[in-house]
Design a protein around this motif. Structure first.
Motif: not given
Length: 415
Positions: A103-111, A113-117
């Motif tokens: 899974t990959t998500v972007l923080s709402p403020d656009g700062r 990027i997080a990916s779970g492996y």
């Protein structure tokens, strides 16, 4: 295995967790396989080296070698047959296998990027520069829980993760460290397979004070500060006439923006439930039996509901409880932030589309040339997708008019 003695001869560690079909070359030097996502792999049986060959646009079914062993033939559920060149010199093609993102998500403020492996780690990137910022969490090994769900709070200062176990972990993006862990309490009166169900989607409330998740037959809410469980209700129904109580599991879910309702998938329908009482207030029938691997999303104003399953996306009006749109081949979906009628979808052939649910107009934004597994968007219009083999891609808008194809550029450097 040796056919006569049935003893193990060779064991090979593989990147894909499961395989749908395998084939051995005629000279027994090479093994080919196709996984559930349609990705084709080849291994050198002498060295154990692995090679990613290519991917289909749907679930893999069958793989075979031709008689000389120079080509690999694969077939997927959509009926397509692909022919790939097999290799014998693995040193020319070999790359050490890298962890696959689930899974990959972007923080709402656009700062951020997080990916779970799948190895249990969370990797954080700076969304502006594309540079790696941190690797959080212990690498837990092949048999330990992978990261299945990630969620940022609204200001991007913290995020929550959930794996295959019964815990939710909270991390700070300020210091890039683990803050605390919530353990999900189990009801010993229920069968073990209900108690050990994996955690579903993790979400923060709009005010960042609560965390919501589903797990098996439960919907749960936690206080963010203390991680004390505030609310739990179960998917069960009692029939007074017979004295029978039926229980079942929730599939995918989504919390409304105001935190008043939760949309939960169960076999054959999506239920809209009051988040406080757990009472069902609306039922939306699905055209086929629902599976937990799909996704559910509510628009920001809770007028629209979309369900993605088996490479199809259905859109329904919550008020009328009627299906308004069927997008065939669109296997990932999410609403475009506060634009309540704009739906982003990803297809099995690698395209990202933007659909206006009021006018039914569609715009094709970009392509990654691989099946799209999941999709995320932040408040600035930046889009991230995970492809069919677990690689994250990030696309960023170049100007404020971000709802047009011309405003999208290539993946952020370093991604």
């Amino acid at each position: 295995w040796d056919i006569e003695t049935l003893t193990e001869v060779k064991r090979i560690e593989t990147t894909p967790k499961s395989l749908m079909s395998m084939a051995l070359s005629s000279d027994t030097s090479s093994l080919a396989a196709i996984d559930p996502r349609g990705s084709v792999w080849q291994w050198d049986l002498n060295s154990g080296k692995e090679r990613f060959v290519g991917t289909h646009g749907s679930e893999g079914k069958l793989v075979v070698f031709n008689d000389p062993g120079t080509r690999i033939v694969s077939m997927a559920q959509d009926g397509k047959v692909n022919v790939w060149e097999a290799v014998s010199d693995f040193d020319a093609f070999y790359e050490p296998p890298s962890p696959m993102a689930s899974t990959t998500v972007l923080s709402p403020d656009g700062r951020w990027i997080a990916s779970g492996y799948r190895d249990g780690c969370v990797r954080i990137w700076d969304a502006q520069s594309g540079e790696g910022a941190s690797e959080i969490g212990e690498t837990r090994g092949r048999d330990q829980p992978q990261i299945r769900s990630l969620a940022f709070n609204s200001d991007g200062s913290a995020f929550a993760t959930a794996g295959q176990g019964i815990e939710i972990r909270i991390y700070s993006t300020d210091k890039m460290r683990h803050m605390r862990t919530a353990l999900l309490q189990q009801n010993d009166q229920h069968p073990e397979h209900f108690r050990n169900s994996r955690i579903g989607k993790v979400q923060f409330s709009a005010d960042n004070k609560s965390i919501f998740t589903t797990q098996g037959l439960y919907v749960r809410r936690f206080d963010f500060a203390s991680l004390q469980e505030q609310l739990v209700f179960e998917n069960k129904k009692f029939y007074p006439s017979s004295g029978i109580e039926l229980i079942g599991t929730f599939g995918a879910s989504d919390i409304s923006r105001d935190g008043a309702f939760v949309a939960c998938a169960v076999p054959g329908e999506v239920q809209i439930r009051d988040i406080t009482s757990g009472e069902v207030v609306e039922r939306i029938k699905l055209p086929q039996r629902y599976a937990a691997k799909g996704t559910v999303a509510l628009s920001a104003d809770s007028r629209w509901l979309c369900v993605s399953l088996d490479n199809n996306t259905w859109v329904a009006s919550v008020a009328s409880r009627e299906l308004e749109e069927t997008l065939k081949g669109h296997g990932a979906s999410i609403f475009f932030g506060d634009a309540t009628r704009m739906l982003l979808t990803g297809t099995i052939d690698g395209f990202v589309w933007l659909t206006d649910l009021e006018t039914k107009e569609q715009s094709r934004l970009f392509s990654i040339n691989r099946p799209i597994h999941s999709i995320s968007v932040d408040q600035t219009g930046c889009i991230s997708v995970v492809d069919g083999i677990g690689v994250p891609h990030v696309f960023a808008p170049t100007q404020l008019e971000r709802l047009r194809q011309a405003t999208w550029i290539q993946p952020v450097a370093g991604m």
